[in-house]
Design a protein around this motif. Sequence first.
Motif, PDB file in Angstrom:
ATOM      1  N   VAL A  39       0.726  -1.257   0.061  1.00  0.00           N
ATOM      2  CA  VAL A  39       0.053  -0.066   0.086  1.00  0.00           C
ATOM      3  C   VAL A  39       0.842   1.137   0.075  1.00  0.00           C
ATOM      4  N   GLY A  40       1.984   1.251   0.801  1.00  0.00           N
ATOM      5  CA  GLY A  40       2.999   2.328   0.815  1.00  0.00           C
ATOM      6  C   GLY A  40       3.488   2.596  -0.676  1.00  0.00           C
ATOM      7  N   LEU A  70      -6.698   5.827  -2.788  1.00  0.00           N
ATOM      8  CA  LEU A  70      -5.473   6.207  -2.130  1.00  0.00           C
ATOM      9  C   LEU A  70      -5.488   7.365  -1.146  1.00  0.00           C
ATOM     10  N   ASN A  71      -6.029   8.326  -1.626  1.00  0.00           N
ATOM     11  CA  ASN A  71      -6.243   9.419  -0.467  1.00  0.00           C
ATOM     12  C   ASN A  71      -7.099   8.968   0.557  1.00  0.00           C
ATOM     13  N   SER A  72      -8.082   8.149   0.418  1.00  0.00           N
ATOM     14  CA  SER A  72      -8.750   7.759   1.636  1.00  0.00           C
ATOM     15  C   SER A  72      -8.024   6.867   2.616  1.00  0.00           C
ATOM     16  N   ILE A  73      -7.344   5.822   1.952  1.00  0.00           N
ATOM     17  CA  ILE A  73      -6.492   4.978   2.708  1.00  0.00           C
ATOM     18  C   ILE A  73      -5.195   6.057   3.334  1.00  0.00           C
ATOM     19  N   ASN A  74      -4.636   6.862   2.822  1.00  0.00           N
ATOM     20  CA  ASN A  74      -3.750   7.713   3.126  1.00  0.00           C
ATOM     21  C   ASN A  74      -4.301   8.541   4.455  1.00  0.00           C
ATOM     22  N   VAL A  96      -3.498   8.443   8.447  1.00  0.00           N
ATOM     23  CA  VAL A  96      -3.051   9.593   9.327  1.00  0.00           C
ATOM     24  C   VAL A  96      -3.881  10.057  10.572  1.00  0.00           C
ATOM     25  N   LEU A  97      -5.138   9.764  10.273  1.00  0.00           N
ATOM     26  CA  LEU A  97      -6.048   9.914  11.459  1.00  0.00           C
ATOM     27  C   LEU A  97      -5.925   8.664  12.466  1.00  0.00           C
ATOM     28  N   THR A  98      -5.575   7.602  12.250  1.00  0.00           N
ATOM     29  CA  THR A  98      -5.450   6.614  12.919  1.00  0.00           C
ATOM     30  C   THR A  98      -4.220   6.833  13.988  1.00  0.00           C
ATOM     31  N   ILE A  99      -3.053   7.261  13.151  1.00  0.00           N
ATOM     32  CA  ILE A  99      -1.892   7.529  13.874  1.00  0.00           C
ATOM     33  C   ILE A  99      -2.105   9.069  14.700  1.00  0.00           C
TER      34      ILE A  99
END
Length: 816
Positions: free
Chosen positions: A371-372, A460-464, A468-471
């Motif tokens: 994914v990265g 991809l922007n949703s995954i990114n 970010v929100l999880t971290i």
Amino acid sequence: MHKIINAGTTLNGFLKLITLICIFCILPAIPVNAQDDTTKTAYPTADTLFHDVKSVPNAYVADKVWLDGVNRSLLPSGRFGEIEQQLAAIKQNFASLKTATAQTDLSKEYVEALSEYLRLWTRQKSGMDSWNTDVSGIVTTLSAQQAGLKKKIEVWRLTDSVAVANSAPASILQKIRSLKYELVETSGKLTSGIDRLLKSQNQLVEDYVQTELMLSQVKDYFLLSKRELFVQNSSTLWDFFASSAQSRSFFTSFVNIGSVYLTATGTFFTGGTGFLLVIVVYFLLLAGVIIAMSRFFKRITPDDPLLQRSGMPFNFPFTTLVFIFLFSLNIVISDVPEIFLTVIHLLMIFPIILIFRQISDRRYHRTIHIVGAFLVLQKLKLVSGSGSDAERILLTIITAFSIGVLLWVQLNREVAARVDLFHRYVKLLFRTLTVLMAIAFIANLFGYLMVSITIVNGVLNSINGIAVLTILQRFILGSILLFLNTDTAKFSLIVRDHYDLMSKKIAGFISVLVKILAVSVVLRSFGMFVVTWEFLESLLGAEINVGDLSLKVETIIVFFFSVWIAVKLAQFIRFILEKDILIRMDLDRGVPATISAVTFYLISGFGIIFAVVSSGLDMNRFSLLAGALGVGIGFGLQDIVKNFISGIILIFERPIHIGDAVQVDELSGVVRRIGIRSSVIKTWEGAEVIVPNGNLISNRLINWTFSDKQKRIDIPVGVAYGTRPEKVVGLLKACAAAHENVLETPPPNVFMKDLADSSIVFELRCWTADFDSAVIIRSDLMIAIEKTLSENGIEIPFPQRDINIKQVTEIKNGAE
């Protein structure tokens, strides 16, 4: 001691309450006459024709201070100098931007380049507008000062003539003429300053017109270059790869867009390097904070599972530092070249990958790396230039490889087991992603680039964004929980005694907030946020008609949301008062509960009023409803109103407190809660009974612990006839005195109570300060009494009866 309370005892308290309410309602209506003999200022105004000789010193000082303020505004370090410096910078930026734009063929540029030029020209126009606004304000101020100066010059000219005519002292004449000279000199400076500012504004007019023309031109090219969604924007994929020039144009597009970004970067840094210095200082400060938090986290070795999970980013402080630094830059900085933000987004991917490797299971590491890699390719696609060959090639690589990876994960049972693919939600997610990427690949295949780009960027922007929100969720929650573990936070009784409750509430609130933001991120990524927002606006604007009454959905939602917020705020403040603030104060028993209850209902009441006002409800429409409510109160709601008023009496008069042992008719127990309508009494058997407050006021109420928790224990003891009473009295008193929970004052007493049929009945009466343990103390005393009497040979008799059995000859077959 217990206290018996009847309905009549509450009358005085209720009348006092009504009197206080009337006083507070009447006082604002009482007119208060202000004093008319206010002292008038001795300083003459600008409208004064002249100053007499006596008032010249005071008037001189006042006008001198005012004149100094006017002169300071004309100094180079004042506002006038700042305006001229800003003008020079604006003109310099305009010239450099105009030169850079003139050297560019806007008709052949990519969307990214045109977007950058659009941003720069928009910023230039905004700067000119701001400067013009400031200059107009200063011109207005200076013009007002100029008018005031002219009046003052005339006043002091007439004052000079009057002083000469009255043969004023030389010192007075010197002050008048020196101030008059300074006023005239400052008036000339003001005139010169106004002329210079107006001339500067005229010089900027031509540049401003050219700025508007260039902005309009760039905006037109930008709109022409944007591609529509459901339109074939390019050739088919096979025709694209069949072209012989693809290998050269791929690198050429990177070079061209790179040159545009370099030009924008050079323009941005023109005028100073303070921006970089601020970034460096901010990084160092942030590094110190995160390293300190990491050391504190490792030192306390938390046993709280929630803190262990949320504090995991502090186990690798450098990676967390880089992530937080890049994220905060993305939020804080504004009006920078687009390439800055794109590079920040690209660099953020690497700490995201490292953090997720640390906080996730090893079986997910390969998926995280894949994914990265897709996220990196997507960011390179964004900087390659819209419509370029590089964009098309990278888009094809992303869609093709993502389909292959998703199918491989779903078809390989071993891999599927590693990623928990057999869970239905995970399986649904993978299938959805596969379908979306397949649609994107097919759209790219037939030349519908915008459909393909929208899907790829959305996924991809949703995954990114969710990553970010999880971290951030873990970092913020971990930071808060770390603070709650500090000595400073533990000074609060709430933190010390209710840490688990607070941590769960904070975690729940952050979780809800993150979920809302995640939905927003997904909608924005797919370009659906504006559409969704407009739909919600139309939904909220819809009206609900009930007869002649018309209400908007927005009004109803705002009203109930405001009431909910007010109640939650009132509960939170009540919790703080009861658990931390009031408990530290030396207040009478029951006063803290009264203060917290009154605070709760006041905040809730003001919240309801605010909800009515903020929702925009037209109260005139509720006149009929209010009339019906009044009739309902008169007939059907009498008990509710009665209980409500009784609750107010209970709160203010405080005949009972929380924790009191009470008895109402046949009900007895401990008061657990006193509400505005009803109260809760927990019986000795453990049942919680909800009692209307009206019953507590109107019925006979016994409060066993009103003033203290002392209780008398009565134990009847019967001994056999022939026992010496003095000996029994002494033994019973000794048993009571030997118990640690029996009070010495008042002392235990023993009375001969009765000469019964089978025994001499004595009664032991003693007092204890522990009402809650009275039953246990009574049991202990009875055991001690039985043991003592037995050891001293004193019999405790029990009733005896003689039964005489008569034998009767059984007559068989008597009927015969």
